[in-house]
Design a protein around this motif. Structure first.
Motif, PDB file in Angstrom:
ATOM      1  N   HIS A  91      47.281  36.688  41.847  1.00  9.15           N
ATOM      2  CA  HIS A  91      46.478  35.847  42.747  1.00  9.15           C
ATOM      3  C   HIS A  91      46.922  35.963  44.199  1.00  9.15           C
ATOM      4  N   ARG A  98      42.633  39.003  38.817  1.00 10.30           N
ATOM      5  CA  ARG A  98      43.467  39.528  37.728  1.00 10.30           C
ATOM      6  C   ARG A  98      44.144  40.825  38.164  1.00 10.30           C
ATOM      7  N   VAL A  99      44.992  41.359  37.313  1.00 12.46           N
ATOM      8  CA  VAL A  99      45.527  42.705  37.482  1.00 12.46           C
ATOM      9  C   VAL A  99      45.316  43.437  36.159  1.00 12.46           C
ATOM     10  N   GLU A 140      39.066  46.411  34.963  1.00 11.56           N
ATOM     11  CA  GLU A 140      38.790  46.295  33.529  1.00 11.56           C
ATOM     12  C   GLU A 140      39.422  47.457  32.757  1.00 11.56           C
ATOM     13  N   SER A 141      40.430  47.117  32.002  1.00 11.72           N
ATOM     14  CA  SER A 141      41.260  48.117  31.323  1.00 11.72           C
ATOM     15  C   SER A 141      40.488  48.953  30.300  1.00 11.72           C
TER      16      SER A 141
HETATM   17  N1  LIG Z   1      39.877  41.947  31.399  1.00 12.69           N
HETATM   18  C1  LIG Z   1      40.990  42.306  32.252  1.00 12.69           C
HETATM   19  C2  LIG Z   1      42.151  41.391  31.902  1.00 12.69           C
HETATM   20  C3  LIG Z   1      43.273  41.503  32.906  1.00 12.69           C
HETATM   21  C4  LIG Z   1      44.258  40.353  32.772  1.00 12.69           C
HETATM   22  O1  LIG Z   1      43.982  39.293  32.179  1.00 12.69           O
HETATM   23  N2  LIG Z   1      45.436  40.558  33.354  1.00 12.69           N
HETATM   24  C5  LIG Z   1      46.435  39.505  33.359  1.00 12.69           C
HETATM   25  C6  LIG Z   1      47.835  40.115  33.426  1.00 12.69           C
HETATM   26  S1  LIG Z   1      48.251  41.018  31.985  1.00 12.69           S
HETATM   27  C7  LIG Z   1      46.262  38.664  34.608  1.00 12.69           C
HETATM   28  O2  LIG Z   1      45.812  39.153  35.626  1.00 12.69           O
HETATM   29  N3  LIG Z   1      46.636  37.388  34.528  1.00 12.69           N
HETATM   30  C8  LIG Z   1      46.581  36.513  35.636  1.00 12.69           C
HETATM   31  C9  LIG Z   1      45.667  35.344  35.397  1.00 12.69           C
HETATM   32  O3  LIG Z   1      45.060  35.262  34.326  1.00 12.69           O
HETATM   33  O4  LIG Z   1      45.555  34.525  36.274  1.00 12.69           O
HETATM   34  C10 LIG Z   1      41.350  43.783  32.038  1.00 12.69           C
HETATM   35  O5  LIG Z   1      40.996  44.322  30.996  1.00 12.69           O
HETATM   36  O6  LIG Z   1      41.941  44.412  32.922  1.00 12.69           O
END
Ligand SMILES: N[C@@H](CCC(=O)N[C@@H](CS)C(=O)NCC(=O)O)C(=O)O
Length: 211
Positions: free
Chosen positions: A41, A51-52, A64-65
């Motif tokens: 963030h 997100r990352v 999006e992974s």
């Molecule tokens: N759908 C996204 C999911 C990414 C995701 O949830 N990343 C987590 C870290 S592993 C994140 O950014 N978490 C921070 C949050 O949810 O605020 C993808 O596939 O890249």
């Protein structure tokens, strides 16, 4: 694999399931890649939903992974992680969706984040909240174990994108004390995790906390 002039730039956090998923896909494809530490963030994070990871590759900026790993595997790895047979591909996609939609949120919110916040930030975990999450986590592990027992693997097609997604999700759970205790009761799951741990792409992307 990293260094100046890397082909792929992954903007993500150091302990992140989805950053690691993208790293594993790069390793499998033999693509040099750098991880640029970018808190989820933070103002410097270009992800529109905070997100990352965000990934730069071949002039593309991707989020999006699922999209990122499929692109890496298709464009740079001959699709080696995606079975050509439609039924096997559907099962691979099914496991990716299970990892993303059910296992990750359950494990991450229930055990992994409280444990990381405790280990890295010294914040006392909410024991009651953890205890409330344990039965659902236990059921999810039982489901995974049953599927592995029935099929002998997630897809019967060796190491696929299903493994790429499931490994960091299940490994992060295994790093928590309660997760380790749950997985210790699942023989097939434990064997699969141990086999993955030998794979070069998994070794090369180990988290620092995996001591
Ligand atoms: N759908 C996204 C999911 C990414 C995701 O949830 N990343 C987590 C870290 S592993 C994140 O950014 N978490 C921070 C949050 O949810 O605020 C993808 O596939 O890249």
């Amino acid at each position: 694999m990293a260094g100046p002039g890397a082909d792929v730039r992954i903007f993500g956090t150091v302990i992140s399931t989805y950053t690691r998923i993208c790293q594993i896909a790069c390793e499998e494809a033999g693509l040099p890649h750098d991880v640029i530490a970018t808190p989820a963030h933070s103002p410097e994070n270009r992800h529109p939903f905070g997100r990352v990871p965000v990934v730069e590759i071949d002039g593309l900026e991707l989020i999006e992974s699922v999209a990122i790993t499929r692109y890496i595997d298709t464009a740079h790895n001959g699709g080696a992680l995606q079975p050509a047979d439609p039924a096997a591909r559907a099962i691979t996609d099914q496991w990716i969706a299970i990892a993303n939609n059910y296992l990750f949120p359950l494990f991450e919110n229930g055990l992994v984040m409280p444990w990381i916040m405790h280990r890295v930030g010294g914040i006392e975990p909410d024991v009651e909240a953890i205890n409330r999450a344990l039965p659902a986590i236990s059921r999810a592990l039982g489901f995974c174990e049953g599927e592995l027992q029935a099929r002998g693997g997630w897809t019967r097609h060796g190491f696929t994108l299903a493994d790429v997604f499931l490994y960091p999700v299940l490994r992060s759970l295994e790093l928590t004390p309660q997760g380790a205790a749950g997985i210790a009761q699942c023989d097939r799951l434990g064997e699969w995790l141990a086999a993955c741990r030998e794979r070069p792409s998994i070794v090369a992307t180990r988290w620092e906390i995996e001591t």
